[in-house]
Write a protein that holds these residues in place. Structure first.
Motif, short mmCIF file in Angstrom:
data_model
loop_
_atom_site.label_atom_id
_atom_site.label_comp_id
_atom_site.label_asym_id
_atom_site.label_seq_id
_atom_site.Cartn_x
_atom_site.Cartn_y
_atom_site.Cartn_z
N LEU A 1 0.90 -0.68 -0.13
CA LEU A 1 0.30 -0.04 -0.05
C LEU A 1 0.40 1.24 -0.04
O LEU A 1 2.36 1.48 1.03
N CYS A 2 0.60 1.83 -0.88
CA CYS A 2 1.59 3.90 -0.93
C CYS A 2 1.01 4.67 0.51
O CYS A 2 0.20 4.22 0.86
N MET A 3 1.30 5.92 0.39
CA MET A 3 1.50 7.06 1.42
C MET A 3 0.39 7.15 1.24
O MET A 3 -0.31 7.00 1.92
N GLN B 1 -1.73 4.61 2.99
CA GLN B 1 -1.62 3.97 4.56
C GLN B 1 -2.67 5.85 4.96
O GLN B 1 -2.67 5.18 6.23
N ALA B 2 -2.49 6.48 4.17
CA ALA B 2 -3.21 7.73 5.42
C ALA B 2 -4.88 7.50 4.57
O ALA B 2 -5.31 8.85 4.93
N MET C 1 5.69 4.63 -10.86
CA MET C 1 5.80 4.38 -9.76
C MET C 1 5.25 5.75 -9.02
O MET C 1 5.14 5.40 -7.81
N VAL D 1 0.89 1.68 -6.48
CA VAL D 1 1.39 0.06 -5.95
C VAL D 1 1.74 -0.51 -7.27
O VAL D 1 2.89 -2.12 -6.90
N LEU E 1 9.32 10.71 -9.32
CA LEU E 1 9.64 10.24 -8.92
C LEU E 1 10.95 8.53 -9.52
O LEU E 1 11.51 8.34 -8.91
N LEU F 1 2.97 11.72 -6.04
CA LEU F 1 2.48 10.89 -4.88
C LEU F 1 2.53 11.99 -3.54
O LEU F 1 3.38 11.50 -2.97
N LEU G 1 0.52 13.59 4.94
CA LEU G 1 0.88 13.35 3.69
C LEU G 1 1.68 15.02 3.32
O LEU G 1 2.34 14.94 2.74
N ALA H 1 4.55 14.21 4.71
CA ALA H 1 5.54 13.63 4.10
C ALA H 1 6.22 14.34 2.75
O ALA H 1 6.03 15.07 2.53
N PRO H 2 7.60 14.40 3.20
CA PRO H 2 8.68 15.71 2.14
C PRO H 2 8.39 14.82 0.43
O PRO H 2 8.26 13.59 0.15
N GLN I 1 9.52 13.63 -2.53
CA GLN I 1 10.08 12.80 -3.09
C GLN I 1 11.44 13.31 -2.97
O GLN I 1 12.61 12.63 -3.12
N ILE I 2 11.95 14.06 -4.39
CA ILE I 2 12.56 14.87 -4.89
C ILE I 2 13.08 15.62 -4.56
O ILE I 2 14.29 15.63 -4.48
#
Lengths: 737, 280
Positions: free
Chosen positions: A97-99, A102-103, A218, A225, A252, A578, A591, A594-595, A597-598
């Motif tokens: 499961l992705c972020m 999860q949230a 992705m 996922v 990402l 994402l 979320l 959550a930083p 990603q890049i």
């Protein structure tokens, strides 16, 4: 803890969970169960059915955080859902499961949920009863001409979609606008024309090489996922898969590429044609099935010209093309940044043509078969419907509109004039969990259950391994007595129109039970009774559906020659991420925190630029700048990143909400607002990635929440081996892959 | 450990680590993280928030470095001399490395952080006085201090209903960190105990490894030689112990396994596998 909620049961569990932490050095089990006769520790005078205090039970359901429709397991303890995990029985996500998934619990427990129906009286929304709200609905929907009625939703599938379509029929309307900011509508159109299927199965796991033109499969893609799982297989296959990512802004997915190439935005078609030229004329692959006009077009793109126009070095292009011809089967993908161009269809077709030339169709692109229940299949959104809706609203063609699962007031560019046109719609209903911008503009707001409180079925559009219907079931009692599920609301509306047909169903649950009982026996497998079939479906969360096998026929369609403006200046890329995705998750604090990603920024908006571009304009890292398009401007801080083409600036999506609760409101800017309303001629989709902008420095560097790197000094490993990198040849020797 | 204690017993303590540790371990939980599969997506980090009652601190406090992300994804740019990062980004999932010779443990003036028979660096929240010595001494910067009480700000009603009752919520003045999902270990061990059998490999999965879309994280017990994690450590010739020993163990330097800051002799329980790139 705050006092009102369930304090007693909370303290009870806290009490012995504290012991769990404190006694970790002890050998004795600290889990105390009823069976051990220690009821005095956690006592429930009247335990509810299936509730064992202190024991979590996992129930299957389906995630609705994006349209991917991953199967989930929710951990329920003492009647509360606590944690979501992937359902291993769901082939789409295979237990992961992705972020965003999860949230999901934070949307369910969100403090800013709408808790009562509201109606606009005297300019503001005031609470009313459901009886009154439904009475108003009946009156308004009874009076409206079907042509002037519409549903406006996000992607929708399963039995909710069936009921929605039936409601439109009952209303005598065909107006269903389906809107998704993050979509693959152009690819679907190209696939339909070239392969005869809009959603063929992509098999990244079977490819030896992937060349992705900005497809963030992705990250903020159609089924992150699922494709990340395929990517893992692609990388761990006997012959390690090779990923080349070509895009103007590092996504990402681009972060994991073996070779990441920056391309001038809007020139992807040129590169695809150049690669086709090399494959056909230099590597001498057969040009069977390529129309004469396309063949002629290909011949005009020689390597020197292509390198000059795209900014990608000629030797790189030759090398990548050579490898593509050697490592078969491969897979060439087109992403949102390609689809969302003024010539999106042509560009995507030029890229997909490479799969035809390389013989990938049937190997890494497979038929999805014929799903036996077309009514349940996903109605997938795009931006063409947003444009059409804005036009209809501007032309005063709509009197009553029901909004659900989409937030057009937030996501429509100002240039579409939607905010003003909303006033032309006499009666706007929003079925919504949250006070988002569209709900705040509505005349009637109906509070919706969260997906963890509601029944439903979902049919994911991207199912690479096997087709299935995913079950959605309530994981706990409703948090608010006044919310209703979408299915129940739809059923009520249908009862208002067609009492004879729908009156027999007490609620949506009863409707679903009937629908399941009526399913063909082929789907029910060995179930001995309808109850058994239903219970099995709830337990596993997945109903496998045989869609047969089909072979894809690959044809190449004619498409227009690329139009490239060499002096375009800077192109704005409103990049989805994402996490906050298209902005729908900006109200989930996990979320927000959550930083990215890049760039590693949290709780804010920023604009990404290449350091060389910025230097020419006298702009430094974290400076305050103004980004101007013909449609307006936004002010925000700069993050300098080398994963950018010099002619591109990127503003990630998600922030800039004027409503949507405490976590989202007032943070950052919304780049969608300043986009041009240019559309792709063939599909009518918004060309979201073609707006030209200028950037001007308006203030000095200041703080910006950027995640503090612990072990390293910011962006650099400063010579220490934090993340080691080894060449693939070495791994071939040591691990044999 | 008090100052006297440190001064009198430091060499014994270090020697213990060098000679294989001074514990009678029951388990030695460990990880193997394949950086070639890590795509930096944040699924693990968010799963950790959900599982471990991590507070959301908000923009201003995050800016001050007060975020509580037990599991964080660090992102590095290599090839800084190039115009573009042609090999993408380097992602590093970083959490408490549960060191066998942890530098955080001996400096705690009240022994709030200690070594468990499972090989974990445990933090006793109600013993912690917030000196922050441990955090200061951690080379991985994976200890997080509660500068505030986050009850009201992080879990406004009804958000608190999501909290995992298997572990506590930490209050102001307390240090916290990754526990390798100790509550899950606890329940798996209890279940095995009740069924009178050893813990099976694969039975214990922390929230991060559970969520990882590419299955980059493998978790297990290195004392169980048949466990997947043991096999991976062995395959990559990474051994428990301090630098001299581990350096000798690594016969093929080209194998991908390594532990971060091996040279500091802290004996981390997390082995990373190097990222792979094909140079084309």
């Amino acid at each position: 803890m705050s006092g009102k909620m369930n304090r007693r049961s909370f303290l009870k569990v806290m009490g012995w969970s504290g012991a769990g932490v404190a006694l970790t050095g002890c050998d004795m089990p600290t889990t105390v169960t009823l069976e051990e006769g220690k009821e005095d520790v956690v006592s429930y005078l009247m335990p509810e059915e299936y509730v064992i205090p202190g024991v979590g039970v996992w129930y299957a359901s389906t995630c609705t955080q994006c349209a991917a429709g991953c199967g989930i397991h929710g951990r329920v303890r003492e009647g509360r859902v606590l944690k979501l995990e992937g359902n291993p029985d769901a082939a789409v996500n295979n237990g992961k499961l992705c972020m965003m998934g999860q949230a999901g619990v934070q949307g369910h427990y969100n403090p800013d949920r709408i808790t009562s129906p509201m109606m606009r009286t005297g300019g503001s929304l005031t609470p009313i009863s459901w009886d009154k709200a439904l009475g108003v609905m009946e009156e308004k929907l009874g009076a409206v001409n079907g042509d002037r009625f519409a549903w406006f939703t996000g992607s929708i599938s399963g039995h909710q979609s069936v009921l929605l379509t039936n409601h439109l029929d009952a209303m005598g309307s065909t107006n269903h606008y389906v809107h998704e900011v993050v979509n693959n509508a152009v690819s679907r159109a190209v696939n339909q024309d070239m392969l005869g299927e809009a959603n063929p199965r992509l098999r990244l796991d079977k490819a030896k090489m992937i060349v992705s033109f900005g497809a963030d499969f992705m990250g903020a893609g159609q089924s992150p996922v699922q494709y990340a799982g395929q990517y893992a297989k692609f990388r761990t296959n006997k012959e390690r898969g090779l990923l080349v990512q070509i895009e103007p802004k590092m996504s990402l997915t681009g972060g994991s590429a073996d070779l990441w190439l920056a391309i001038k935005p809007g020139t992807e078609a040129v590169l695809a044609l150049g690669m086709a030229n090399l494959l056909l004329n230099k590597i001498k692959i057969s040009d069977t099935g390529i129309p004469a006009d396309v063949r002629t077009l290909i011949n005009t793109y020689d390597i020197t010209k292509v390198a000059r126009m795209t900014g990608v070095a000629g030797d790189r292009i030759q090398r990548v093309t050579q490898l593509l011809s050697e490592r078969t089967p491969s897979l060439v993908l087109a992403g949102a940044g390609v689809e969302g161009q003024a010539q999106g269809y042509s560009t995507t077709a030029a890229i997909m043509m490479l799969n035809h030339i390389l013989g990938n169709v049937g190997k890494t692109i497979e038929s999805a078969g014929d799903f036996p229940f077309p009514q349940l299949m996903a109605k997938q959104g795009g931006t063409a419907d947003l444009v059409a809706f804005a036009e209809a609203a501007n032309a005063k063609k709509l009197d009553v509109v029901i909004f659900h699962g989409s937030n057009p007031v937030y996501s429509a560019p100002k240039s579409l004039g939607l905010t003003e046109a909303m006033a032309n719609i006499g009666f706007k209903v929003a079925i919504s969990q949250f006070p988002d911008e569209t709900a705040m503009a509505a005349d009637l707001v109906l509070p919706m259950d969260s997906y963890l409180e509601d029944w439903g079925t979902q049919v994911p559009a991207d199912q690479a391994e096997a087709n299935a219907i995913h079950m959605q079931q309530p994981l706990m009692e409703k948090l608010n007595a006044e919310t209703k599920g979408l299915g129940d609301i739809l059923l009520t509306l249908l009862k208002q129109r067609k009492k004879d047909d729908y009156g027999q169903f007490e609620d949506y649950y009863a409707y679903l039970r009937n629908a399941f009982a009526a399913m063909p026996t082929s789907v029910k497998n060995d179930a001995k009774s309808n109850d058994e079939f239903w219970n099995t479906a709830l337990q596993t969360g997945v109903i496998k559906v045989d869609s047969g096998t089909k072979t894809l026929q690959s044809t190449v369609v004619s498409f227009a020659a690329p139009v490239v403006d060499d002096n375009a200046g800077l192109t704005l890329l409103p990049s989805p991420r994402l996490g906050l995705f298209d902005g729908r998750h900006a109200n989930l604090p996990w979320l927000q925190e959550a930083p990215d990603q890049i760039s590693k920024v949290v709780w804010d908006s920023w604009v990404e630029m290449h350091p060389d571009t910025a230097a020419k304009m006298g702009i430094g890292n974290l400076d305050l700048v103004e980004v101007n398009s013909a449609q307006g401007s936004v002010k925000l801080r700069v993050v300098l990143l080398k994963g950018m083409h010099a002619d591109a600036v990127a503003i990630p999506l998600g922030q800039g909400h004027e409503a949507y609760g405490r976590y989202a409101k007032g943070l950052g800017v919304n780049p969608l607002q300043i986009l041009d309303a240019t559309t792709d001629a063939k599909t009518g989709e918004l060309a979201m990635y073609s707006t030209r902008v200028t950037v001007k420095r308006v203030g000095p560097a200041d703080s910006l929440s950027i995640v503090r790197m612990g072990t390293g000094a910011g962006d650099s490993q400063v010579g220490r081996k934090l993340v080691g990198t080894v060449p693939v040849e070495q791994v071939r020797r040591t691990e044999g892959t | 450990m008090s100052l006297d204690n440190i001064l009198n017993h430091w060499s014994d303590y270090r020697k213990g680590a060098e000679e294989g540790g001074h514990h009678d371990y029951e388990h030695r939980w460990a990880m193997a993280i394949n950086l070639d599969l890590c795509i930096g997506c944040n699924a693990c980090s968010t799963a950790c928030y959900a599982e471990n009652n991590l507070a959301v601190v908000g923009k201003e406090r995050f800016e001050k470095g007060q975020a509580m992300h037990w599991m964080r994804i660090e992102r590095y740019w290599d090839q800084q001399e190039l115009e573009h990062p042609e090999q993408g980004a380097s992602f590093l999932p970083m959490m408490c490395q549960q060191c066998g010779a942890a530098t955080c443990e001996p400096v705690c003036p009240v022994a709030a952080t200690y070594h468990t028979p499972d090989g974990l660096n445990a933090q006793v929240y109600n013993r912690c006085i917030g000196s922050r010595y441990c955090s200061n001494n951690c080379p991985f910067r994976v200890r997080y201090f509660n500068f505030y009480s986050y009850y009201e700000s992080s879990w406004p009603e009804p958000m608190e209903q999501q909290l995992n009752p298997d572990i506590s919520v930490r209050d102001k003045g307390v240090m916290e960190k990754c526990t390798f999902c100790m509550q899950r270990i606890r329940s798996v061990k209890d279940k095995a105990f009740m069924e009178d059998r050893p813990v099976q490999d694969g039975e214990m999965v922390p929230a991060c490894a559970q969520s990882c879309p590419t299955s980059a994280i493998v978790f297990g017990d290195t004392m169980d030689e048949s466990s997947m994690v043991s096999k991976l450590w062995k395959k990559h010739q990474v051994e428990r112990g301090v630098y001299q020993k581990t350096k000798l163990a690594k016969k093929d330097a080209d194998l991908r396994g390594y532990r971060i800051f091996e040279e500091l002799n802290v004996d981390p329980s997390v082995m990373y596998l190097e990222r792979v790139r094909e140079d084309i």
